[in-house]
Design a protein around this motif. Sequence first.
Motif, PDB file in Angstrom:
ATOM      1  N   ALA A 120       0.343  -1.105  -0.005  1.00 51.38           N
ATOM      2  CA  ALA A 120       0.167  -0.299  -0.249  1.00 51.38           C
ATOM      3  C   ALA A 120       0.434   1.289   0.113  1.00 51.38           C
ATOM      4  O   ALA A 120       2.093   1.101   0.518  1.00 51.38           O
ATOM      5  N   GLY A 121       0.382   1.779  -0.314  1.00 54.46           N
ATOM      6  CA  GLY A 121       1.095   3.203  -0.178  1.00 54.46           C
ATOM      7  C   GLY A 121       0.381   4.679  -0.743  1.00 54.46           C
ATOM      8  O   GLY A 121      -0.897   4.560  -1.190  1.00 54.46           O
ATOM      9  N   VAL A 122       1.302   5.849  -0.474  1.00 54.70           N
ATOM     10  CA  VAL A 122      -0.414   7.129  -0.458  1.00 54.70           C
ATOM     11  C   VAL A 122       1.553   8.251  -1.111  1.00 54.70           C
ATOM     12  O   VAL A 122       2.256   8.102  -1.114  1.00 54.70           O
ATOM     13  N   ALA A 123       0.838   9.084  -2.010  1.00 54.58           N
ATOM     14  CA  ALA A 123       1.515  10.089  -2.586  1.00 54.58           C
ATOM     15  C   ALA A 123       1.114  11.532  -2.114  1.00 54.58           C
ATOM     16  O   ALA A 123      -0.460  11.546  -2.199  1.00 54.58           O
ATOM     17  N   LEU A 124       1.686  12.470  -1.336  1.00 56.18           N
ATOM     18  CA  LEU A 124       0.886  13.989  -0.919  1.00 56.18           C
ATOM     19  C   LEU A 124       1.448  14.840  -1.183  1.00 56.18           C
ATOM     20  O   LEU A 124       3.276  14.820  -0.985  1.00 56.18           O
ATOM     21  N   LEU A 125       0.549  15.692  -1.569  1.00 51.05           N
ATOM     22  CA  LEU A 125       1.032  17.161  -1.777  1.00 51.05           C
ATOM     23  C   LEU A 125       1.166  18.548  -1.135  1.00 51.05           C
ATOM     24  O   LEU A 125      -0.026  18.908  -0.524  1.00 51.05           O
ATOM     25  N   ASP A 126       2.495  18.857   0.081  1.00 52.28           N
ATOM     26  CA  ASP A 126       2.264  20.406   0.389  1.00 52.28           C
ATOM     27  C   ASP A 126       2.821  20.734   0.497  1.00 52.28           C
ATOM     28  O   ASP A 126       3.405  20.809  -1.122  1.00 52.28           O
ATOM     29  N   GLU A 127       3.040  22.206   1.092  1.00 52.37           N
ATOM     30  CA  GLU A 127       3.840  22.961  -0.017  1.00 52.37           C
ATOM     31  C   GLU A 127       5.251  22.583   0.481  1.00 52.37           C
ATOM     32  O   GLU A 127       6.214  22.909  -0.738  1.00 52.37           O
ATOM     33  N   LYS A 128       5.982  21.157   1.175  1.00 49.18           N
ATOM     34  CA  LYS A 128       7.166  21.548   0.969  1.00 49.18           C
ATOM     35  C   LYS A 128       7.807  20.373  -0.525  1.00 49.18           C
ATOM     36  O   LYS A 128       8.580  20.152  -0.998  1.00 49.18           O
ATOM     37  N   GLY A 129       6.545  20.273  -1.177  1.00 45.66           N
ATOM     38  CA  GLY A 129       6.698  19.286  -1.561  1.00 45.66           C
ATOM     39  C   GLY A 129       5.968  18.073  -2.392  1.00 45.66           C
ATOM     40  O   GLY A 129       4.496  17.957  -1.629  1.00 45.66           O
ATOM     41  N   LEU A 130       5.800  17.095  -3.184  1.00 44.77           N
ATOM     42  CA  LEU A 130       5.437  16.138  -3.226  1.00 44.77           C
ATOM     43  C   LEU A 130       6.069  14.917  -2.762  1.00 44.77           C
ATOM     44  O   LEU A 130       6.883  14.558  -2.803  1.00 44.77           O
ATOM     45  N   ASN A 131       5.593  14.173  -1.748  1.00 46.35           N
ATOM     46  CA  ASN A 131       6.299  12.874  -0.866  1.00 46.35           C
ATOM     47  C   ASN A 131       5.357  11.375  -1.487  1.00 46.35           C
ATOM     48  O   ASN A 131       3.957  12.152  -1.650  1.00 46.35           O
ATOM     49  N   VAL A 132       6.395  10.420  -1.522  1.00 44.74           N
ATOM     50  CA  VAL A 132       5.683   9.245  -1.602  1.00 44.74           C
ATOM     51  C   VAL A 132       5.929   7.982  -0.596  1.00 44.74           C
ATOM     52  O   VAL A 132       7.244   8.278  -0.246  1.00 44.74           O
ATOM     53  N   TYR A 133       4.787   7.715  -0.019  1.00 48.76           N
ATOM     54  CA  TYR A 133       5.418   7.000   1.371  1.00 48.76           C
ATOM     55  C   TYR A 133       4.489   5.612   0.777  1.00 48.76           C
ATOM     56  O   TYR A 133       3.528   5.223   0.477  1.00 48.76           O
ATOM     57  N   LYS A 134       5.423   4.463   1.096  1.00 44.64           N
ATOM     58  CA  LYS A 134       5.079   2.962   0.536  1.00 44.64           C
ATOM     59  C   LYS A 134       5.290   2.064   0.759  1.00 44.64           C
ATOM     60  O   LYS A 134       6.795   2.103   1.709  1.00 44.64           O
ATOM     61  N   LYS A 135       4.569   0.886   0.351  1.00 44.47           N
ATOM     62  CA  LYS A 135       5.078  -0.608   1.704  1.00 44.47           C
ATOM     63  C   LYS A 135       4.925  -1.555   1.663  1.00 44.47           C
ATOM     64  O   LYS A 135       3.115  -1.768   1.267  1.00 44.47           O
ATOM     65  N   GLN A 136       5.375  -2.342   1.174  1.00 42.21           N
ATOM     66  CA  GLN A 136       4.756  -4.180   0.873  1.00 42.21           C
ATOM     67  C   GLN A 136       4.372  -4.622   2.295  1.00 42.21           C
ATOM     68  O   GLN A 136       4.337  -3.997   3.497  1.00 42.21           O
ATOM     69  N   GLY A 137       2.879  -5.069   2.266  1.00 43.65           N
ATOM     70  CA  GLY A 137       2.208  -5.954   3.716  1.00 43.65           C
ATOM     71  C   GLY A 137       0.803  -5.009   3.295  1.00 43.65           C
ATOM     72  O   GLY A 137       0.986  -4.003   1.898  1.00 43.65           O
ATOM     73  N   LYS A 138      -0.183  -4.850   3.903  1.00 40.15           N
ATOM     74  CA  LYS A 138      -1.275  -4.596   4.622  1.00 40.15           C
ATOM     75  C   LYS A 138      -1.469  -3.337   4.754  1.00 40.15           C
ATOM     76  O   LYS A 138       0.034  -2.561   5.246  1.00 40.15           O
ATOM     77  N   VAL A 139      -2.487  -2.613   4.810  1.00 38.89           N
ATOM     78  CA  VAL A 139      -2.104  -1.643   4.550  1.00 38.89           C
ATOM     79  C   VAL A 139      -1.906  -0.880   6.076  1.00 38.89           C
ATOM     80  O   VAL A 139      -1.422   0.104   6.791  1.00 38.89           O
ATOM     81  N   ALA A 140      -2.401  -1.745   7.339  1.00 37.11           N
ATOM     82  CA  ALA A 140      -2.103  -1.468   8.730  1.00 37.11           C
ATOM     83  C   ALA A 140      -0.004  -1.050   8.740  1.00 37.11           C
ATOM     84  O   ALA A 140       0.533  -0.469   9.333  1.00 37.11           O
ATOM     85  N   GLU A 141       0.473  -1.510   7.746  1.00 37.42           N
ATOM     86  CA  GLU A 141       2.174  -1.524   8.092  1.00 37.42           C
ATOM     87  C   GLU A 141       2.247  -0.240   7.975  1.00 37.42           C
ATOM     88  O   GLU A 141       3.135   0.685   7.518  1.00 37.42           O
ATOM     89  N   LEU A 142       1.643   0.009   6.023  1.00 42.47           N
ATOM     90  CA  LEU A 142       1.807   1.419   5.989  1.00 42.47           C
ATOM     91  C   LEU A 142       1.626   2.411   7.096  1.00 42.47           C
ATOM     92  O   LEU A 142       2.290   3.415   7.656  1.00 42.47           O
ATOM     93  N   GLU A 143       0.404   2.407   7.592  1.00 46.08           N
ATOM     94  CA  GLU A 143      -0.033   2.971   8.505  1.00 46.08           C
ATOM     95  C   GLU A 143       1.078   3.137   9.730  1.00 46.08           C
ATOM     96  O   GLU A 143       2.040   4.049  10.279  1.00 46.08           O
ATOM     97  N   GLU A 144       1.718   1.944  10.276  1.00 42.10           N
ATOM     98  CA  GLU A 144       2.849   2.111  11.468  1.00 42.10           C
ATOM     99  C   GLU A 144       3.648   2.689  10.733  1.00 42.10           C
ATOM    100  O   GLU A 144       4.206   3.343  11.304  1.00 42.10           O
ATOM    101  N   HIS A 145       4.630   2.448   9.570  1.00 45.30           N
ATOM    102  CA  HIS A 145       5.071   3.092   8.776  1.00 45.30           C
ATOM    103  C   HIS A 145       5.107   4.383   8.896  1.00 45.30           C
ATOM    104  O   HIS A 145       6.236   5.776   9.045  1.00 45.30           O
ATOM    105  N   LEU A 146       4.186   5.735   9.201  1.00 38.84           N
ATOM    106  CA  LEU A 146       3.625   7.115   9.448  1.00 38.84           C
ATOM    107  C   LEU A 146       3.591   7.546  10.311  1.00 38.84           C
ATOM    108  O   LEU A 146       2.918   8.144  10.149  1.00 38.84           O
ATOM    109  N   ILE A 147       3.613   6.550  11.416  1.00 37.51           N
ATOM    110  CA  ILE A 147       3.481   6.881  12.333  1.00 37.51           C
ATOM    111  C   ILE A 147       3.812   8.316  12.730  1.00 37.51           C
ATOM    112  O   ILE A 147       4.880   8.031  12.768  1.00 37.51           O
TER     113      ILE A 147
END
Length: 612
Positions: free
Chosen positions: A32-59
């Motif tokens: 699972a992964g997300v791409a978010l665009l804010d004033e500082k720019g475009l960032n992509v975060y992604k992780k193998q596994g379920k969405v919970a692992e992405l969530e954990e990674h971004l806490i």
Amino acid sequence: MCGIVAYVGQKEAYPIILKGLKRLEYRGYDSAGVALLDEKGLNVYKKQGKVAELEEHLIGKALPAHIGIGHTRWATHGEPSDRNAHPHMSKSGKLAMIHNGIIENYAQLKQDLIKKGYVFKSDTDTEVLLNFIEDIWINNNCELEEAVRIALKRVVGAYVIVLLDADQPDTLIAARKGSPLVIGIGKGEHFLASDASPIIEYTKEVVYVNDYELAILKPDELILKNLGNEKITPFVQKLDMELAAIEKGGFDHFMIKEIFEQSETIYDCLRGRLDAEKGTIKMSGVENNMERFIHAQRIIMVACGTSWHAGLVAEYIFEELCRIPVEVEYASEFRYRNPVIHKGDIIMAISQSGETADTLVAIEKAKEQGAIIFGILNVVGSSIARASHAGAYTHAGPEIGVASTKAFTAQLTVLTMVALRIAIEKKTITHDRYMHLLNELHEVPAKVEATLKLSESIKAVAAKYADAKDMLYLGRGYNFPVALEGALKLKEISYIHAEGYPAAEMKHGPIALVDETLPVVFVATKDSYHEKIVSNMQEIKARKGKVIAVITEGDEVITGLADDVIAIPEADELIAPIISVIPMQLLAYYIGVLKGYDVDKPRNLAKSVTVE
Ligand code: M6R
């Protein structure tokens, strides 16, 4: 296959996208992964596994963006891994994209791009499409949406794509062909998703995007265009779905919640249609096409998986009641051979999701040859619903567990009503038999309720056989497809190898498997084959196989013969599958749970198979 969510508006995008991805996880869950665009720019975060692992990674990360895209993947091109997870970034780093579908000519496109100096970080077709778009964008010096349009005209395959451009902090660009896409319209905000479940708590106003359409979304603006750059007026619909329907409501898993919902979903399916006292069935989709049904030379049921099993039961029912020849086809085979279709043949497309790619393409092919498409579908507004000429919805509500349960019993209920409605009009059924079957249908919710009360004893049977390596499922007549469905459920949820067979066919081969280690599940409710199936059971016992039998209450003969019995309420043989399948579902569920598996998300599977 793959779930996508996107948001643009005033709220923080990440929590909305994350929650949406959890709701769409049934569509794929290997990364699972997300791409978010804010004033500082475009960032992509992604992780193998379920969405919970992405969530954990971004806490703990500050993620203040008000625009973003998210994806939960079911791998097609490239193994599940961080680098193959979506979103993908373009070579320039300016574009991020998510994709649901398959780009069939990606290899050729990739070669051309490699020659131009592109280097790929993933094995996906998505990264190829993204860079193909970027290449057109740079070389043509055009608007991004123009580059998307040019690229999509050269692409072969299926897609929903959503693009985020680092230089356009208030704009999402999306396009669809062959995979589902819904837009949610909020106040100063827009949502995009593979289905309505991520959107429902924010707005009930939605637009279903059609094939070859492009959507440009800003907080206050929605523009819909075709690939020819002509504007299309969005058709705004009201969602008929409640949030509670997509939550677990106190159950451990969606699968068991959905199994237990069945007396209610079958009741909902009958409600407003069947009046057993008056002897009427009202189904406008059938009534409006009655002449076609009466004169039909043939009905072809086209479906996959569990829906295909519903088609098999329907074959027995339609031939018996309506005297119309029926063929039941795997959509994946039907679409690739050269089937003989006559003008006026009726194709019944059976599908829970209404998005199964094989079924969708199969009916489009049949349509081209003059067939009438009648959909038996659960999801209102789905692609197959929109591609059908007419149909009947199953009203089972959202089915989220990957293993189909309540959709199957609702399909059988609708198919039985359709057959009865045609049969009485065609006069291929006696009035007495018709009235009897209407009453039987009316009683199904109560009999399902009674069957569900057996769950504890079925759990005990599950514990006894959970360590089996293989299992055989046998049935005859109307219960033969139930045996197939029982075996499919077990395979999906517990990873135990299981085979479904017509009980009498067993002696032509599978009987060689029988020894004292092989549990054999018989679906053996009282019907016209009863004595025959008792003989088949004797054949298994004689070879020391273990017999688990689903029987009609009060059946002393089988009770004396089988190792374990599950006795369900008596029902007419034509109606029995709607009830006899429930012990199959419970058995598979409890075995899967006992083995410690994630029954809602079995390995390698996805709920909607939107790739071929
Ligand atoms: O959405 P559909 O009914 O078209 O889906 C068809 C199959 O993919 C589906 O029934 C699948 O076999 C299920 N996982 C079975 O439990």
